[in-house]
Design a protein around this motif. Sequence first.
Motif: not given
Length: 157
Positions: A1-25
Amino acid sequence: MKLTLAPNEFLDDYVLGLEFSKIAKISSNAYLFWRDIVSAKFENSRVVFLHKKSIPPKYSAALKLCSDLNGLALSSAFCSFCGLASSHLIKSNRSKFYELIQIREVCGIKFVNLKKFYDDYGLDYSLRIYIEKCKFFSPTPFEKKIKLTKSLCLGYY
């Protein structure tokens, strides 16, 4: 599922995809092939965030190593949300506004601690905010504002 975040939405429940992919290799696009993954982006942004609870269990160790994004919003989303020029978020530009916010960088991507910004001015998280030169504001009873710098004010409704 792809979502569009509201501009004032906090990223509390998310991780940065780029960082995750680097860490997970793994490939930065690997999430596109996972079942039940929830990915999100801010409008007009290419930066992908992955909902923590939708990431497959086999990546739980990598997930724990990702940066905590609680209270953060993408800096470009923050600027579009409040109408602020992005140049105010660059230290070398010597904007007085830069000193009023907490900026964090993860994998070369800039974030603003939006939750702290709201808290610093005692504002409810549901309020819409905008920042512009004080001279453009209506008199106080007509428009709610907080003076941020000598020339910038924060309006809210």
